[in-house]
Design a protein around this motif. Structure first.
Motif, mmCIF file in Angstrom:
data_model
loop_
_atom_site.group_PDB
_atom_site.id
_atom_site.type_symbol
_atom_site.label_atom_id
_atom_site.label_comp_id
_atom_site.label_asym_id
_atom_site.label_seq_id
_atom_site.Cartn_x
_atom_site.Cartn_y
_atom_site.Cartn_z
ATOM 1 N N PHE A 119 0.834 -1.204 0.000
ATOM 2 C CA PHE A 119 0.000 0.000 0.000
ATOM 3 C C PHE A 119 0.869 1.256 0.000
ATOM 4 C CE2 PHE A 119 -3.330 -2.679 0.001
ATOM 5 C CZ PHE A 119 -4.081 -2.916 1.146
ATOM 6 N N THR A 120 1.913 1.259 0.779
ATOM 7 C CA THR A 120 2.772 2.435 0.843
ATOM 8 C C THR A 120 3.574 2.585 -0.441
ATOM 9 O OG1 THR A 120 2.919 2.345 3.247
ATOM 10 C CG2 THR A 120 4.682 3.505 2.077
ATOM 11 N N LYS A 151 1.147 3.686 -3.166
ATOM 12 C CA LYS A 151 0.156 4.719 -2.806
ATOM 13 C C LYS A 151 -1.238 4.215 -3.188
ATOM 14 C CE LYS A 151 3.131 7.843 -1.357
ATOM 15 N NZ LYS A 151 4.318 6.973 -1.286
ATOM 16 N N TRP A 192 -5.444 7.037 -1.104
ATOM 17 C CA TRP A 192 -4.245 7.185 -0.289
ATOM 18 C C TRP A 192 -4.362 8.395 0.633
ATOM 19 C CZ3 TRP A 192 -0.387 4.548 1.517
ATOM 20 C CH2 TRP A 192 0.738 5.210 2.009
ATOM 21 N N HIS A 222 -7.035 9.521 1.937
ATOM 22 C CA HIS A 222 -8.171 9.321 2.841
ATOM 23 C C HIS A 222 -9.514 9.774 2.292
ATOM 24 C CE1 HIS A 222 -4.779 8.891 5.598
ATOM 25 N NE2 HIS A 222 -5.565 8.144 6.349
ATOM 26 N N ARG A 262 -8.469 4.173 7.051
ATOM 27 C CA ARG A 262 -7.147 3.598 6.840
ATOM 28 C C ARG A 262 -6.121 4.264 7.727
ATOM 29 N NH1 ARG A 262 -5.687 4.140 0.754
ATOM 30 N NH2 ARG A 262 -3.782 3.057 1.423
ATOM 31 N N GLN A 263 -5.062 3.535 7.973
ATOM 32 C CA GLN A 263 -3.902 4.074 8.671
ATOM 33 C C GLN A 263 -2.706 3.738 7.798
ATOM 34 O OE1 GLN A 263 -2.177 6.245 10.443
ATOM 35 N NE2 GLN A 263 -3.278 5.675 12.306
ATOM 36 N N ASN A 264 -2.189 4.721 7.087
ATOM 37 C CA ASN A 264 -1.130 4.450 6.120
ATOM 38 C C ASN A 264 0.152 3.956 6.786
ATOM 39 O OD1 ASN A 264 -2.787 5.137 3.988
ATOM 40 N ND2 ASN A 264 -2.083 7.255 3.911
ATOM 41 N N SER A 265 0.411 4.444 7.986
ATOM 42 C CA SER A 265 1.631 4.010 8.670
ATOM 43 C C SER A 265 1.578 2.522 9.037
ATOM 44 C CB SER A 265 1.856 4.844 9.924
ATOM 45 O OG SER A 265 0.788 4.661 10.826
ATOM 46 N N ASN A 317 -0.200 0.372 7.004
ATOM 47 C CA ASN A 317 -0.572 -0.327 5.765
ATOM 48 C C ASN A 317 -1.873 -1.107 5.920
ATOM 49 O OD1 ASN A 317 1.552 0.256 3.786
ATOM 50 N ND2 ASN A 317 2.899 -0.762 5.242
#
Length: 124
Positions: A27-28, A31, A53, A55, A72-75, A77
């Motif tokens: 995901f990171t 993106k 990505w 939000h 989502r929480q990108n940190s 993933n």
């Protein structure tokens, strides 16, 4: 190609809640925009919601918007789908899917990768 990792399904009584998770380290890197779909027995797979990505959310099925929330929480993933006030007709296999590029596409695009699906059963 490895699938997305989904979790959180199971059995719940009508009126209950459940949170589904979808995790992938790509995901990171990509993106990714991530969406949730579901497929009920004997029915076609249907898009629920997508989260970009950045939000922003895109709603594929309007009547699910009131009870279902994507986040989502990108940190981490991770993308979640919170299901509330569940009804028997919500019984289905729920899938997450991801596409690179950051923004949520239309539901019918060719998604880059899918999860294996997690069963949600709503019954008393």
């Amino acid at each position: 190609q490895l699938q997305l990792a989904e979790s959180g399904g199971g059995w719940v009584q009508p009126g209950g809640s459940m949170r589904l998770s979808c995790t992938d380290s790509r995901f990171t890197r990509d993106k990714s925009a991530v969406a949730w779909f579901r497929q009920a027995p004997g029915k076609e797979r249907k898009g629920i919601q997508c989260i970009a990505w950045g939000h922003n959310a895109r709603y594929y099925t309007e009547h699910m918007r009131e009870r279902f929330t994507i986040s989502r929480q990108n940190s981490e993933n991770t993308v979640w789908l919170l299901l509330r006030n569940l009804k028997p007709e919500d019984t289905a296999v729920y899938y997450c899917a991801a596409v690179a590029g950051g923004v949520c596409p239309t539901e019918d695009v060719e998604w880059d990768i899918w999860g294996q699906g997690t069963q949600v059963t709503v019954s008393s």
